[in-house]
Write a protein that holds these residues in place. Sequence first.
Motif, PDB file in Angstrom:
ATOM      1  N   UNK A  61      -1.070 -29.312  37.752  1.00 10.16           N
ATOM      2  CA  UNK A  61      -1.321 -29.770  36.398  1.00 10.16           C
ATOM      3  C   UNK A  61      -0.505 -28.902  35.444  1.00 10.16           C
ATOM      4  N   UNK A  62       0.339 -29.458  34.598  1.00 12.94           N
ATOM      5  CA  UNK A  62       1.103 -28.647  33.630  1.00 12.94           C
ATOM      6  C   UNK A  62       0.172 -27.937  32.642  1.00 12.94           C
ATOM      7  N   UNK A  63       0.597 -26.764  32.177  1.00 12.81           N
ATOM      8  CA  UNK A  63      -0.204 -25.935  31.276  1.00 12.81           C
ATOM      9  C   UNK A  63      -0.527 -26.659  29.979  1.00 12.81           C
ATOM     10  N   UNK A  64       0.438 -27.357  29.397  1.00 14.65           N
ATOM     11  CA  UNK A  64       0.186 -28.021  28.110  1.00 14.65           C
ATOM     12  C   UNK A  64      -0.878 -29.120  28.251  1.00 14.65           C
ATOM     13  N   UNK A  65      -0.927 -29.754  29.416  1.00 10.83           N
ATOM     14  CA  UNK A  65      -1.975 -30.763  29.635  1.00 10.83           C
ATOM     15  C   UNK A  65      -3.342 -30.089  29.817  1.00 10.83           C
ATOM     16  N   UNK A  66      -3.342 -28.928  30.468  1.00 12.99           N
ATOM     17  CA  UNK A  66      -4.602 -28.187  30.627  1.00 12.99           C
ATOM     18  C   UNK A  66      -5.143 -27.818  29.258  1.00 12.99           C
ATOM     19  N   UNK A  67      -4.264 -27.298  28.390  1.00 15.16           N
ATOM     20  CA  UNK A  67      -4.682 -26.943  27.025  1.00 15.16           C
ATOM     21  C   UNK A  67      -5.180 -28.171  26.275  1.00 15.16           C
ATOM     22  N   UNK A  68      -4.472 -29.262  26.451  1.00 15.83           N
ATOM     23  CA  UNK A  68      -4.859 -30.511  25.781  1.00 15.83           C
ATOM     24  C   UNK A  68      -6.274 -30.935  26.206  1.00 15.83           C
ATOM     25  N   UNK A  69      -6.530 -30.928  27.495  1.00 15.41           N
ATOM     26  CA  UNK A  69      -7.857 -31.327  27.991  1.00 15.41           C
ATOM     27  C   UNK A  69      -8.933 -30.318  27.587  1.00 15.41           C
ATOM     28  N   UNK A  70      -8.595 -29.027  27.580  1.00 14.42           N
ATOM     29  CA  UNK A  70      -9.559 -28.017  27.148  1.00 14.42           C
ATOM     30  C   UNK A  70      -9.919 -28.211  25.673  1.00 14.42           C
TER      31      UNK A  70
END
Length: 147
Positions: A61-70
């Motif tokens: 999972x890319x980091x920016x998507x993780x941040x987005x979901x968080x």
Amino acid sequence: MAYRFKFEKILNLKEQEKEEAQNYYQESISKFELVAEKLYDLLKKKENLEIFQSNKLVSGFPIHEIRHYQQFISNIEKTIEYYQELVIQARNRMNWYEQKLSEMSVEVKKYEKMKEKDFCQFKDSMRLSEEKFLDELTVMQFMNRGN
């Protein structure tokens, strides 16, 4: 002679107040259910999103998507907190209207019981006056036979 309850207007007023309290109680129930359903939907949405995110973390999972979901989960949590407060308020309002309805029901029952007792007294007095009239009639007939 027709029966007339001396507190009939008060009884009618109390019945109207009880109906009004019943309507407010039903309305508060529906508002509570509406808010509770919204809270349930948000909780379900958060749970599904967390499951989706954990599945994605396993597969990469890319980091920016993780941040987005968080960030999205964080926003949902804030909304959940808001709706939890609304549910508490709606529950309190519903309980308050339920208590008012209960009080109104007790008031109506009191007046209905008073009416019932008053009607029994009315029937008894009517029966006594009828018996008295019949006794007088019998005495008159007896006196007329003797003459």
